[in-house]
Motif scaffolding. Structure first.
Motif, PDB file in Angstrom:
ATOM      1  N   ALA A 123       9.935 -72.965  57.253  1.00 15.11           N
ATOM      2  CA  ALA A 123       8.936 -72.355  58.134  1.00 15.11           C
ATOM      3  C   ALA A 123       7.557 -72.316  57.478  1.00 15.11           C
ATOM      4  O   ALA A 123       6.866 -71.289  57.518  1.00 15.11           O
ATOM      5  N   SER A 124       7.206 -73.433  56.846  1.00 17.57           N
ATOM      6  CA  SER A 124       5.855 -73.573  56.282  1.00 17.57           C
ATOM      7  C   SER A 124       5.508 -72.482  55.273  1.00 17.57           C
ATOM      8  O   SER A 124       4.348 -72.107  55.119  1.00 17.57           O
ATOM      9  N   GLY A 125       6.527 -71.938  54.584  1.00 20.25           N
ATOM     10  CA  GLY A 125       6.252 -70.978  53.523  1.00 20.25           C
ATOM     11  C   GLY A 125       6.271 -69.533  53.959  1.00 20.25           C
ATOM     12  O   GLY A 125       6.110 -68.622  53.142  1.00 20.25           O
ATOM     13  N   ARG A 126       6.505 -69.329  55.250  1.00 13.76           N
ATOM     14  CA  ARG A 126       6.454 -67.969  55.789  1.00 13.76           C
ATOM     15  C   ARG A 126       7.855 -67.543  56.213  1.00 13.76           C
ATOM     16  O   ARG A 126       8.624 -68.333  56.735  1.00 13.76           O
ATOM     17  N   ASN A 127       8.185 -66.283  55.943  1.00 13.90           N
ATOM     18  CA  ASN A 127       9.463 -65.762  56.398  1.00 13.90           C
ATOM     19  C   ASN A 127       9.313 -65.282  57.833  1.00 13.90           C
ATOM     20  O   ASN A 127       8.647 -64.275  58.086  1.00 13.90           O
ATOM     21  N   PRO A 128       9.888 -65.992  58.801  1.00 13.10           N
ATOM     22  CA  PRO A 128       9.639 -65.662  60.211  1.00 13.10           C
ATOM     23  C   PRO A 128      10.168 -64.272  60.581  1.00 13.10           C
ATOM     24  O   PRO A 128       9.594 -63.603  61.423  1.00 13.10           O
ATOM     25  N   GLU A 129      11.234 -63.843  59.915  1.00 12.21           N
ATOM     26  CA  GLU A 129      11.821 -62.548  60.263  1.00 12.21           C
ATOM     27  C   GLU A 129      10.898 -61.403  59.882  1.00 12.21           C
ATOM     28  O   GLU A 129      10.640 -60.494  60.682  1.00 12.21           O
ATOM     29  N   THR A 130      10.378 -61.452  58.645  1.00 15.22           N
ATOM     30  CA  THR A 130       9.541 -60.354  58.166  1.00 15.22           C
ATOM     31  C   THR A 130       8.069 -60.611  58.437  1.00 15.22           C
ATOM     32  O   THR A 130       7.245 -59.709  58.331  1.00 15.22           O
ATOM     33  N   GLY A 131       7.741 -61.882  58.724  1.00 14.36           N
ATOM     34  CA  GLY A 131       6.346 -62.211  58.948  1.00 14.36           C
ATOM     35  C   GLY A 131       5.541 -62.345  57.666  1.00 14.36           C
ATOM     36  O   GLY A 131       4.336 -62.592  57.694  1.00 14.36           O
ATOM     37  N   ARG A 132       6.210 -62.194  56.512  1.00 18.50           N
ATOM     38  CA  ARG A 132       5.443 -62.264  55.272  1.00 18.50           C
ATOM     39  C   ARG A 132       5.339 -63.686  54.734  1.00 18.50           C
ATOM     40  O   ARG A 132       6.300 -64.451  54.812  1.00 18.50           O
ATOM     41  N   ASN A 133       4.203 -64.000  54.158  1.00 21.56           N
ATOM     42  CA  ASN A 133       4.045 -65.295  53.508  1.00 21.56           C
ATOM     43  C   ASN A 133       4.706 -65.266  52.141  1.00 21.56           C
ATOM     44  O   ASN A 133       4.471 -64.343  51.354  1.00 21.56           O
ATOM     45  N   VAL A 134       5.518 -66.259  51.855  1.00 23.34           N
ATOM     46  CA  VAL A 134       6.154 -66.357  50.538  1.00 23.34           C
ATOM     47  C   VAL A 134       5.343 -67.301  49.667  1.00 23.34           C
ATOM     48  O   VAL A 134       4.972 -66.976  48.550  1.00 23.34           O
ATOM     49  N   VAL A 135       5.094 -68.482  50.197  1.00 27.57           N
ATOM     50  CA  VAL A 135       4.265 -69.466  49.490  1.00 27.57           C
ATOM     51  C   VAL A 135       3.375 -70.143  50.530  1.00 27.57           C
ATOM     52  O   VAL A 135       3.579 -69.990  51.735  1.00 27.57           O
ATOM     53  N   SER A 136       2.405 -70.920  50.048  1.00 26.57           N
ATOM     54  CA  SER A 136       1.538 -71.657  50.966  1.00 26.57           C
ATOM     55  C   SER A 136       2.326 -72.778  51.637  1.00 26.57           C
ATOM     56  O   SER A 136       3.371 -73.201  51.147  1.00 26.57           O
ATOM     57  N   ARG A 137       1.797 -73.268  52.740  1.00 30.76           N
ATOM     58  CA  ARG A 137       2.416 -74.384  53.444  1.00 30.76           C
ATOM     59  C   ARG A 137       2.593 -75.588  52.502  1.00 30.76           C
ATOM     60  O   ARG A 137       3.640 -76.235  52.465  1.00 30.76           O
ATOM     61  N   ASP A 138       1.558 -75.861  51.724  1.00 29.79           N
ATOM     62  CA  ASP A 138       1.620 -76.983  50.791  1.00 29.79           C
ATOM     63  C   ASP A 138       2.731 -76.811  49.759  1.00 29.79           C
ATOM     64  O   ASP A 138       3.466 -77.752  49.446  1.00 29.79           O
ATOM     65  N   ARG A 139       2.840 -75.598  49.218  1.00 27.81           N
ATOM     66  CA  ARG A 139       3.867 -75.383  48.191  1.00 27.81           C
ATOM     67  C   ARG A 139       5.266 -75.499  48.793  1.00 27.81           C
ATOM     68  O   ARG A 139       6.176 -76.026  48.156  1.00 27.81           O
ATOM     69  N   ALA A 140       5.439 -75.017  50.004  1.00 27.31           N
ATOM     70  CA  ALA A 140       6.749 -75.155  50.661  1.00 27.31           C
ATOM     71  C   ALA A 140       7.118 -76.631  50.784  1.00 27.31           C
ATOM     72  O   ALA A 140       8.241 -77.048  50.474  1.00 27.31           O
TER      73      ALA A 140
END
Lengths: 309, 309, 309, 309
Positions: free
Chosen positions: D213-230
């Motif tokens: 999901a492009s680095g974002r946790n869809p359930e919590t809505g929090r960004n984990v890493v950038s899209r590029d890093r994912a």
């Protein structure tokens, strides 16, 4: 036999003038402190005469030369069963290489590369505590040299214990294959202390004399090993005693020999003499640069090469 | 010297009873046809006496034993410059391995593995045509053995030419590094013919005698190489003469030796004798299984090991 | 879609300013003559539009990019039986390494290293003459690009034939294992000619379009391979298409791609486009330095990476 | 989306009938006890739906799947400086090979082989105590999966600590090159505990969802890493996630994935879903045999391969 005295004097003089002295081993901090200008040589003939020159009575760290004595001791304990766990072939790689172990199921190619010597110490450990195994090795070397003043330099042993990561890697790797049976810390406790034996050229040449004298110590009259076993240990020294410079040493010197990164070399002229040299600077293969050259001169002038009449 | 005659007779008898005879080389179709039950042995002493038993006068394909003669010839042509292109260390790998070449810029470890011998032949080619270089090698071996009946088995040479893909690979690989200078086809033309030399044990032991006699052929009185060079060639045979079984041969037999996949071995007892054995079955390292055993018995009973008094 | 035209123009402009241009391959003399300042880029979208910039219509030697087309052709001939003779794993070593072959019985790790491509050509030879096999490859590439003007640069082919010792070594080595069935000269005759295909970026991007379009050539409407096979070829390009720089290319560009030492790269954006770039200077792994950078910019700005939504 | 539920049910049913189930890892005694008949699968889509079948809620030892989370955490701490100490290329060798380290100065080829993951843990240790670093990893994985019940199985960690000689060898070897900075015992303390994380398929698929999901946790809505890093982590998983079977996994499944010797695999379908499977029996490369097959079926039926439209 004044010839031999003149010879060692001449060699010591000649070697001292050489400018390329090699590089003192620096990966064991305690060894890195040694003055590269030391040079010693000692010849003990099979009839018991000693000819020495230079720093022949100064103790140095014999390091891997000790592998010859540990192997002899282990063969005395377990006989040819030892060869189930270590090979008898030159390695074709550096003294501390781990590549061969991965390709050959953790079985070291010979008892004179680090991995092989660690296996030998695993055998020496047997049911003992490391302290006891170390004690036995020291006693054995004192017996060989007929000299109770030989000792272990504990500062060197400690120095290796703290920095010998590569040897820990070798031991752990072999343990993963079941090739060594004791914990790495214990086996390397023995190994680092054995390598830290401090001996002078004179003591070393006396300790190795049984290999020149068909397995018997001429001074004490005691048999150390059989004639056959002495020959075989000499053969191993010839093919494997100088790591990946063994072929070169055989080609130039023509005698069985074992080197250590402390700069010592023990060489054996069967039927004639045991020779020890010491110069701390090493060549690219980890063997004493000037020590090798001194032995080459010695072999040329005496004609003691095993490869020609 | 009837002892030696009794010895070779006893060895021939004992060897013929052994059931494990090894495996005849099958990658050269022409060699695969040889009867594995042949066994020959010949000892020529430095004072010129010959002691033979078994099929000692039957010619066989000497294969890699020829590398000793080619090396001697090339050293005579270019001297120590030869060592710029080939090393002097045991390889730690199979006779036809290419791995080491990739790791060490195409420079073979020693002149007795295939790659090293191909470099030696590249040197022998010099400005000549393959046919001329082959001619020189044959002349040289005839001169060494003092026997003009020695010949090349062209069917064997052709068989190798057609199937020796691995040697072509070695040559092409070295050429990519500039280690050989002539086209692979030419160098291997020399190599395959040299390996196809057919000699009996008696001829082979005579051809190798100069190595036991300080570089001089006692029969003809002619110097072949200097005393020093003879010693050094012996040292190379000891450390590298049996591929990845060199350590084992030194350990068991204790003499410089060179094997060939035709099942022949030439061994040298410096100051005493030159010995040739032949039994076509090979061990896992590509050395004659029974030939090695015969030499081990011979060395034990004569006490000729170079490693002990 | 003017966006893409603006993009290729911007990339061409940006790349031309870079000073580090890599090193033109010099081991094929004919390639060493190419001007390192060339740069071309062509994008062909799955709906058939073309966007080009720089030297996009200048033919260059596609070299190893041809391995994709040869593999596709061979899979069409023998199907998955091809995988009996070549693996599908990244090699972890250089494009011309022979070490892996020795360790794995002469079976190349994948069809995109030299050894693997030589096996593919051995398959393409089948019962044909080299000339016929070469003809089939050219016809196939012309069919893929829908362009009959594509040709082989015979001067380049000859140049490789004369100096490609390492490829001869690979072929002979594999033949010794029976992995290739035809004489090395014949297989390499095909190989060198295939590598000498001269194509422009525009032609190359069109020839690779079927891989972006589920196996179908959108321009001609003809099926080249099944959807599944197109995916699998893309997977191979991703994991093995840039030799020992494949991981880096996947990390930076994120698209399946295949490079050649002529400086060309074909990249595939599944469902979107086929992209060809050309810049003759190579990086340390033998892949086009600026070509990789151009593709990295292209992938970032289009968001075409296969690794993220 | 009942389709996906039907799909996982069908896969679980189909897999349970297969007789070849691979070999449960036996070198970690605690893992050897696991019943080979378990099978679980869980798909979490980027819009948060979960589809599970089989033993999808039974925790198992995730082992090397944890390397993805440790890498993500370490990149968050030190960014691209991490790549100074570990490479990004497929290794071309086994998960625990030490050969490559000797040839490349102790620098591991990628963060997903054991050596590379040990370096990542050395970075995670930073100035912390092992206990703290382990705590951070657990917290991070709980955060990713949004599930505080995830725990470490200390019996497994202890089991590895007692028998993981090969990992000790890797760590000591790298320390000898200065590639890792902390004592082997400390780094491996972290490593063995991280590998001993116990998670169910459901938890694992949720923990990996940010990569789809492009680095974002869809359930919590929090960004984990950038899209590029994912994207880049996905690229590394594709090229290096299955050791020396990475090429095969890419070829057959066509999705980024990371396996563990506990039999789990995490796969990522960018933009679509995160998938976890579990079957304890391993194939020859140490990857779950039936888990790989389950993912292959899943990829075929969904058409989620990243290699084709």
């Amino acid at each position: 036999m004044t010839d031999l005295q003149a010879l060692v004097d001449a060699i010591a003089e000649e070697i001292q003038t050489r400018e390329q002295r090699g590089k003192v081993a620096d990966y064991i901090p305690q060894l890195a402190k040694v003055d590269p200008h030391h040079f010693g040589i000692a010849i003990t003939t099979v009839d018991g005469q000693e000819f020495v020159a230079g720093d022949a009575d100064l103790p140095f760290s014999i390091q891997s030369v000790s592998k010859v004595f540990a192997l002899t001791l282990a063969l005395g304990m377990v006989g040819d069963r030892l060869w189930n766990r270590v090979g008898r072939e030159p390695s074709g790689s550096a003294f501390n290489s781990i590549v061969q172990l991965e390709h050959e199921n953790g079985r070291p190619r010979n008892p004179f590369i680090n991995a092989g010597a660690i296996v030998v110490d695993d055998i020496l450990l047997g049911g003992h505590k490391p302290r006891e195994a170390i004690g036995e090795i020291v006693q054995f070397v004192r017996f060989l040299a007929n000299d109770d003043s030989i000792y272990i330099d504990h500062a060197v042993a400690r120095s290796e214990q703290e920095t010998g990561f590569r040897n820990f890697a070798l031991a752990q790797f072999m343990r993963s294959f079941g090739v060594i049976e004791h914990p790495a810390e214990q086996v390397l406790g023995v190994y680092f202390h054995q390598c830290a034996l401090a001996m002078s050229c004179r003591q070393l040449s006396k300790a190795g004399l049984f290999l020149a004298a068909s397995g018997r110590n001429p001074e004490t009259g005691r048999n150390v090993v059989s004639r056959d076993r002495a020959r075989r240990i000499n053969a191993l020294m010839l093919t494997c005693g100088h790591y990946d410079g063994s072929g070169e040493f055989a080609y130039r010197v023509g005698l069985p020999g074992k080197s250590g990164v402390g700069g010592g070399i023990l060489a054996v002229a069967p039927g004639k003499a045991s020779i020890a040299v010491w110069s701390p600077g090493l060549n690219v293969n980890g063997n004493s640069l000037l020590g090798s050259q001194a032995l080459e001169i010695m072999a040329q002038r005496t004609g003691w090469s095993i490869f020609g009449a």
